[in-house]
Design an enzyme around this catalytic site. Sequence first.
Site, PDB file in Angstrom:
ATOM      1  N   GLY A  19      24.445  59.366   3.204  1.00 11.32           N
ATOM      2  CA  GLY A  19      24.620  59.203   3.831  1.00 11.32           C
ATOM      3  C   GLY A  19      25.038  60.702   5.560  1.00 11.32           C
ATOM      4  CD  GLU A 144      20.647  59.556  10.846  1.00  8.46           C
ATOM      5  OE1 GLU A 144      22.050  59.196  11.153  1.00  8.46           O
ATOM      6  OE2 GLU A 144      21.164  59.443   9.628  1.00  8.46           O
ATOM      7  N   PRO A 194      16.837  71.494  -6.732  1.00  7.47           N
ATOM      8  CG  PRO A 194      17.443  69.091  -7.342  1.00  7.47           C
ATOM      9  CD  PRO A 194      17.755  70.227  -8.123  1.00  7.47           C
ATOM     10  CD  GLN A 196      17.190  77.617  -6.454  1.00  7.00           C
ATOM     11  OE1 GLN A 196      16.428  78.142  -6.049  1.00  7.00           O
ATOM     12  NE2 GLN A 196      18.504  77.169  -7.479  1.00  7.00           N
ATOM     13  N   GLY A 360      22.996  34.845  10.679  1.00  4.92           N
ATOM     14  CA  GLY A 360      21.619  35.246  10.292  1.00  4.92           C
ATOM     15  C   GLY A 360      20.885  34.126  10.245  1.00  4.92           C
ATOM     16  CB  CYS A 387      25.352  34.898  15.922  1.00  7.09           C
ATOM     17  SG  CYS A 387      24.089  34.349  16.092  1.00  7.09           S
ATOM     18  CG  LEU A 388      23.959  30.999  10.769  1.00  2.00           C
ATOM     19  CD1 LEU A 388      22.639  30.176  11.548  1.00  2.00           C
ATOM     20  CD2 LEU A 388      23.080  31.056   9.184  1.00  2.00           C
ATOM     21  N   GLY A 389      27.473  31.082  12.444  1.00  2.00           N
ATOM     22  CA  GLY A 389      28.761  31.328  11.973  1.00  2.00           C
ATOM     23  C   GLY A 389      29.022  29.793  12.321  1.00  2.00           C
ATOM     24  CG  HIS A 513      26.924  38.996  16.508  1.00  2.00           C
ATOM     25  ND1 HIS A 513      26.748  38.747  15.047  1.00  2.00           N
ATOM     26  CD2 HIS A 513      25.348  38.555  17.166  1.00  2.00           C
ATOM     27  CE1 HIS A 513      25.432  38.272  14.268  1.00  2.00           C
ATOM     28  NE2 HIS A 513      25.004  37.999  15.948  1.00  2.00           N
ATOM     29  CD  GLU A 515      29.238  41.072  14.076  1.00  2.00           C
ATOM     30  OE1 GLU A 515      29.346  40.155  15.096  1.00  2.00           O
ATOM     31  OE2 GLU A 515      27.856  40.523  13.734  1.00  2.00           O
TER      32      GLU A 515
HETATM   33  N1  GLN Z   1      19.316  31.992  13.756  1.00  2.00           N
HETATM   34  C1  GLN Z   1      20.217  31.187  14.321  1.00  2.00           C
HETATM   35  C2  GLN Z   1      20.189  31.756  16.152  1.00  2.00           C
HETATM   36  O1  GLN Z   1      19.110  32.410  16.575  1.00  2.00           O
HETATM   37  C3  GLN Z   1      21.643  32.401  14.674  1.00  2.00           C
HETATM   38  C4  GLN Z   1      21.433  34.208  14.758  1.00  2.00           C
HETATM   39  C5  GLN Z   1      22.253  35.207  14.338  1.00  2.00           C
HETATM   40  O2  GLN Z   1      23.386  34.649  13.632  1.00  2.00           O
HETATM   41  N2  GLN Z   1      22.610  36.312  14.404  1.00  2.00           N
HETATM   42  O3  GLN Z   1      20.530  31.573  16.877  1.00  2.00           O
END
Ligand code: GLN
Length: 545
Positions: A19, A144, A194, A196, A360, A387-389, A513, A515
């Site tokens: 962490g 870091e 560990p 040390q 994704g 995005c992919l969603g 995105h 998020e």
């Molecule tokens: N694969 C999709 C694209 O490239 C969605 C990318 C993602 O969800 N970040 O557009």
Amino acid sequence: MNINTKFIFVTGGVCSSLGKGISIASLGLLLEGHGCNVSIIKMDPYLNIDPGTMSPFQHGEVYVTEDGAETDLDLGYYERFTSGEYTRKNSVTTGQIYHAVIQRERRGDYLGRTVQVIPHITDEIKSRIYNVAAAYDLDFVMVEIGGTVGDIESIPFLEAIRQIRQELGSNRVLNVHLTLVPTLSGAGEQKTKPTQHSVKELMELGIIPDILLCRSSQPLSADLKSKIALFCNVSERNVISAPDIKGSIYQIPFMFHENEYDSIVLEHFKMDVKRFSVPAWDKFMKSLLNPTQEVRIAVVGKYISLQDSYRSIYEAIIHGAAANNARLDIVRVDSEDLEKTSELVEEIFQEVDGILVPGGFGDRGIEGKIMAISRARTKGMPFFGICLGLQCAVIEFGRAMCGLTGANSKEFDPGTPHPVISLLEDQEIVLEKGGTMRLGAYPCRLGDGTRVRAIYGKELVMERHRHRYEFTNRYREAYEKGGMVFGGTNPAVNLVETIELPNHPWFIATQFHPEFKSKPTDPHPLFRDFIRASIEYREKSNPSR
Ligand code: GLN
């Protein structure tokens, strides 16, 4: 560079996954609480230029900064915990360092000299650190160093920070070593050996730790602290106990504060320990730890089994739940499992209050995501696609509501009769994979009267992107006839940024995105409202739960 800027280097010992990212972000928050300006740099010792080309199985989430850098997910913790501005300057890899040095060598900049790890590689590392200090007026630059002391690949980074201490002196440099004090299950005893060994290894490289931050399952006893101090050559006060926390990672800054980590750091630099106050964080913690309602959200993805692949998504949901004073239960649903049996879809989603489909790549699990989206759309359950969603929601809606049989994304089915998601011309010609997606923040205009406009409460927003594919604009009319509203678009190039269904309680998806911009102290409006709607759905659909 501000001649008062101080440098804090954090190295890791014994093993990975202790962490380090969260601990440095927590210290950043505490120093801000003392009125200081901080920035944090992550130095990753791998040879990739950035993690953008790495699989989530290798690396976890790829975090995207406002200026479009694809970075380690630790940058996400830095942004969530501190108020600093993070750009590609804050994310450095061995790949970038060597790339820069070799390019310079090809240009002939080294004028006949032999190019070597010391001084050329180490100089490049140091200049990246000094550049961040020079770019902003900072009290602290925190660095870091990724990996564990003893790894061959991190040696140039450790040599560079050794040199910085030599150049600036200990009154401007502090070395923190994050280490593990394991408990042997048989003997029930905490073991210091560990640590040390790790400190010894660090000292062989010329780095003397000033503070040892000791991760352990139980707090360290005073005896153990003095033993570590004696063997590792640090003062007893500077051996800081960082035991496991039962609740949330967001409690870590307070645990550090109680153990006086921030005071010890300020004392090292002979700085006044000023009044400490983090009111926004206090407020967030109060709602997080005292929920009055409950909500259960399903995240449907392909990398569900991995802890960190959707890290920013999970954190943004946590922020949204806290903003609604709700205890959160996240159900992780593997989209490939959904494809095996449709009964499972009913079984799983009967128990949840909202469905989120994150981003994704690639075609695995796509039909499972589409099944989940169809369930949410037809049952009036809140749905949030990212995005992919969004792309999956467009495919589902095209097939079900616009008569576009076989609609698909060209990413998954290049021969589809209805390529409702496709590449822009400028992406068709892209051959290189690294850093060539649509990346970073772009403006999005939210249409009058749309739900997204009401949720954001403004017309123009900046949101971060990481994708190649887009909604195919020639299908817009067909979708609008089917009942879809394109709430947000890019004002310059008219690309679809958000979709919504006005006849549904909460069905929103974004090509960007959100998020990446959610913080505990400033939850993202879309996540906050998605959770609010999910709580409402829960109360209506199953008041007894
Ligand atoms: N694969 C999709 C694209 O490239 C969605 C990318 C993602 O969800 N970040 O557009």
